[in-house]
Motif scaffolding. Structure first.
Motif, PDB file in Angstrom:
ATOM      1  N   GLU A  33       0.793  -1.230   0.000  1.00  0.00           N
ATOM      2  CA  GLU A  33       0.000   0.000   0.000  1.00  0.00           C
ATOM      3  C   GLU A  33       0.826   1.281   0.000  1.00  0.00           C
ATOM      4  OE1 GLU A  33      -2.615  -0.274   3.351  1.00  0.00           O
ATOM      5  OE2 GLU A  33      -3.769  -1.908   2.468  1.00  0.00           O
ATOM      6  N   LYS A  34       2.012   1.228   0.570  1.00  0.00           N
ATOM      7  CA  LYS A  34       2.774   2.469   0.639  1.00  0.00           C
ATOM      8  C   LYS A  34       4.223   2.241   0.243  1.00  0.00           C
ATOM      9  CE  LYS A  34       4.421   2.740   5.367  1.00  0.00           C
ATOM     10  NZ  LYS A  34       4.458   3.572   6.539  1.00  0.00           N
ATOM     11  N   SER A  35       4.820   3.313  -0.130  1.00  0.00           N
ATOM     12  CA  SER A  35       6.219   3.277  -0.518  1.00  0.00           C
ATOM     13  C   SER A  35       7.076   3.251   0.747  1.00  0.00           C
ATOM     14  CB  SER A  35       6.538   4.514  -1.369  1.00  0.00           C
ATOM     15  OG  SER A  35       7.843   4.444  -1.842  1.00  0.00           O
ATOM     16  N   LEU A  36       7.975   2.292   0.828  1.00  0.00           N
ATOM     17  CA  LEU A  36       8.803   2.141   2.016  1.00  0.00           C
ATOM     18  C   LEU A  36      10.233   2.590   1.749  1.00  0.00           C
ATOM     19  CD1 LEU A  36       7.714  -1.448   3.159  1.00  0.00           C
ATOM     20  CD2 LEU A  36       6.871   0.721   4.024  1.00  0.00           C
ATOM     21  N   SER A  37      10.844   3.154   2.769  1.00  0.00           N
ATOM     22  CA  SER A  37      12.263   3.498   2.653  1.00  0.00           C
ATOM     23  C   SER A  37      13.066   2.195   2.711  1.00  0.00           C
ATOM     24  CB  SER A  37      12.674   4.413   3.819  1.00  0.00           C
ATOM     25  OG  SER A  37      12.651   3.684   5.035  1.00  0.00           O
ATOM     26  N   ALA A  38      14.342   2.278   2.432  1.00  0.00           N
ATOM     27  CA  ALA A  38      15.205   1.100   2.454  1.00  0.00           C
ATOM     28  C   ALA A  38      15.220   0.480   3.863  1.00  0.00           C
ATOM     29  CB  ALA A  38      16.611   1.466   2.009  1.00  0.00           C
TER      30      ALA A  38
END
Length: 97
Positions: A58-63
């Motif tokens: 659902e969402k963009s995740l950081s590394a």
């Protein structure tokens, strides 16, 4: 007299066999109940994994977030595998006693 003793021994043998079968069935039932409890726990862990995967989708995740999520998924997967393997061991039925 011999006939009565022989008949008594035969009935005693049948009784012992029935008792052994009864004990085996009790052990098997205990294992099935134990296995079901473990499967319930496994189901919950799989549900948690699904929620984590949906969250990632659902969402963009950081590394860092992605690594943390992946670590959590791997940990849950290891738990599921361990629970499954442990609860399949019929020969270790003593854990149920």
């Amino acid at each position: 007299m011999y006939h009565l003793t022989s008949e008594f021994n035969h009935k005693n043998d049948i009784f012992r066999e029935k008792e052994e079968i009864k004990q085996e069935l009790k052990q098997e039932l205990m294992w099935v109940k134990y296995r079901q409890r473990m499967l319930d726990i496994i189901e919950e862990k799989l549900f948690q994994m699904k929620q984590l995967a949906e969250k990632a989708k659902e969402k963009s995740l950081s590394a860092d977030e992605s690594k943390e999520l992946n670590d959590r998924l791997n940990n849950l997967a290891e738990q599921v595998k361990a629970l499954d393997e442990e609860s399949r061991r019929i020969e270790d039925i003593r854990i149920l006693e």
